[in-house]
Design an enzyme around this catalytic site. Structure first.
Site, mmCIF file in Angstrom:
data_model
loop_
_atom_site.group_PDB
_atom_site.id
_atom_site.type_symbol
_atom_site.label_atom_id
_atom_site.label_comp_id
_atom_site.label_asym_id
_atom_site.label_seq_id
_atom_site.Cartn_x
_atom_site.Cartn_y
_atom_site.Cartn_z
ATOM 1 N N HIS A 49 -4.350 6.017 14.741
ATOM 2 C CA HIS A 49 -4.255 4.617 14.361
ATOM 3 C C HIS A 49 -3.409 3.867 15.392
ATOM 4 O O HIS A 49 -2.767 4.486 16.247
ATOM 5 C CB HIS A 49 -3.627 4.468 12.957
ATOM 6 C CG HIS A 49 -2.261 5.044 12.848
ATOM 7 N ND1 HIS A 49 -1.984 6.241 12.237
ATOM 8 C CD2 HIS A 49 -1.070 4.593 13.311
ATOM 9 C CE1 HIS A 49 -0.701 6.501 12.325
ATOM 10 N NE2 HIS A 49 -0.113 5.508 12.984
HETATM 11 C C1 T46 Z 1 2.832 6.579 12.912
HETATM 12 C C2 T46 Z 1 2.900 8.028 13.179
HETATM 13 C C3 T46 Z 1 3.776 8.374 14.341
HETATM 14 C C4 T46 Z 1 4.340 6.237 3.276
HETATM 15 O O1 T46 Z 1 4.159 6.167 2.045
HETATM 16 N N1 T46 Z 1 5.423 5.644 3.831
HETATM 17 C C5 T46 Z 1 5.680 5.701 5.162
HETATM 18 O O2 T46 Z 1 6.683 5.145 5.639
HETATM 19 C C6 T46 Z 1 4.759 6.418 6.000
HETATM 20 C C7 T46 Z 1 4.978 6.498 7.520
HETATM 21 C C8 T46 Z 1 3.657 7.000 5.438
HETATM 22 N N2 T46 Z 1 3.466 6.933 4.085
HETATM 23 C C9 T46 Z 1 2.328 7.608 3.471
HETATM 24 C C10 T46 Z 1 0.970 7.029 3.848
HETATM 25 C C11 T46 Z 1 0.055 8.241 3.765
HETATM 26 O O3 T46 Z 1 -0.390 8.403 2.433
HETATM 27 O O4 T46 Z 1 2.321 8.958 3.939
HETATM 28 C C12 T46 Z 1 0.994 9.416 4.094
HETATM 29 C C13 T46 Z 1 0.779 9.960 5.503
HETATM 30 O O5 T46 Z 1 0.810 8.856 6.435
HETATM 31 P P1 T46 Z 1 -0.100 8.857 7.736
HETATM 32 O O6 T46 Z 1 -1.387 9.535 7.476
HETATM 33 O O7 T46 Z 1 -0.148 7.452 8.272
HETATM 34 O O8 T46 Z 1 0.771 9.794 8.711
HETATM 35 P P2 T46 Z 1 0.602 10.031 10.267
HETATM 36 O O9 T46 Z 1 1.411 11.231 10.591
HETATM 37 O O10 T46 Z 1 -0.822 10.040 10.673
HETATM 38 O O11 T46 Z 1 1.266 8.740 10.956
HETATM 39 C C14 T46 Z 1 2.650 8.523 10.825
HETATM 40 C C15 T46 Z 1 2.944 7.067 10.445
HETATM 41 O O12 T46 Z 1 2.222 6.711 9.256
HETATM 42 C C16 T46 Z 1 2.525 6.119 11.542
HETATM 43 O O13 T46 Z 1 3.063 4.834 11.293
HETATM 44 O O14 T46 Z 1 2.888 5.771 13.818
HETATM 45 O O15 T46 Z 1 3.292 8.827 12.055
#
Ligand code: T46
Length: 135
Positions: A49
Site C-alpha cells: 500500500h
Molecule cells: C505501513 C506498514 C509499514 C490498526 O488497527 N491500527 C494500526 O495502527 C495499524 C498500523 C494497523 N491496524 C490494523 C489494520 C489491519 O487490520 O492491523 C491490521 C494489519 O494492518 P496492515 O495489513 O495494514 O499491516 P501491514 O504490515 O501491511 O502495514 C503496516 C501499516 O498498516 C502501514 O501503515 O506503512 O506497516
C-alpha cells in the site's frame, strides 16, 4: 528517488546500549502513534500500500527485513538491519516488506493516528494518483 535514513545516537555504557528517539528532535515530526510488527515468517510479505498523507519511520529494533520502495517510476529494495537507524516512509510511496529474519521486530513511528482512509491499497489506484499529480 533517494530514501532518507536517520541515524540515532547510541549510548553504550559497557552494560548494553540505549537509543532514544524524541519526536520533533531526533525525528522531524511529533510521534502520534507507535506500532510494531513481529512473529513474521521468512516467507511473510506485508505492506502492499501507499499512504496519502502519513509519514512514518521504521526501525528494526531486532533482526532485519527488506523494504521495497516504489514511487510509481522507480523501485528500490532496501535492507533494514541496524537497530540505531530508521528509514523514513514518506507519503505516496508504495511499500512492501519481505525477507524477514526470524527475530525481526519492526517498530514504526507515525505522525498521525490510524486512518484506513489514508491507505491506497490497490496498485492501479496508486499509479492513477501519481499520474494525476504529475499532470
Ligand atoms: C505501513 C506498514 C509499514 C490498526 O488497527 N491500527 C494500526 O495502527 C495499524 C498500523 C494497523 N491496524 C490494523 C489494520 C489491519 O487490520 O492491523 C491490521 C494489519 O494492518 P496492515 O495489513 O495494514 O499491516 P501491514 O504490515 O501491511 O502495514 C503496516 C501499516 O498498516 C502501514 O501503515 O506503512 O506497516
Amino acid at each position: 528517488m533517494t530514501p532518507t535514513w536517520i541515524d540515532f545516537k547510541t549510548h553504550n555504557d559497557g552494560d548494553g546500549s540505549l537509543v532514544a528517539i524524541e519526536g520533533g528532535k531526533t525525528i522531524p515530526f511529533d510521534i502520534r502513534r507507535v506500532y510494531y510488527i513481529y512473529g513474521t515468517e521468512p516467507a511473510s510479505v506485508r505492506g502492499f500500500h501507499a499512504h496519502r498523507q502519513l509519514t512514518q519511520i521504521t526501525v528494526p529494533v531486532s533482526g532485519a527485513c527488506d523494504m521495497l520502495f516504489d514511487d510509481g517510476k522507480t523501485k528500490i529494495s532496501l535492507r533494514l538491519n541496524r537497530r540505531n537507524r530508521g528509514l523514513v516512509i514518506p507519503p505516496m510511496i508504495w511499500h512492501e516488506m519481505s525477507n524477514f529474519s526470524p527475530d525481526c521486530v519492526l517498530m514504526v513511528l507515525a505522525d498521525a493516528a490510524y486512518d484506513e482512509a489514508d491507505y491506497i491499497r490497490q496498485y492501479a489506484d496508486f499509479l492513477r494518483h501519481i499520474q494525476s499529480k504529475s499532470q
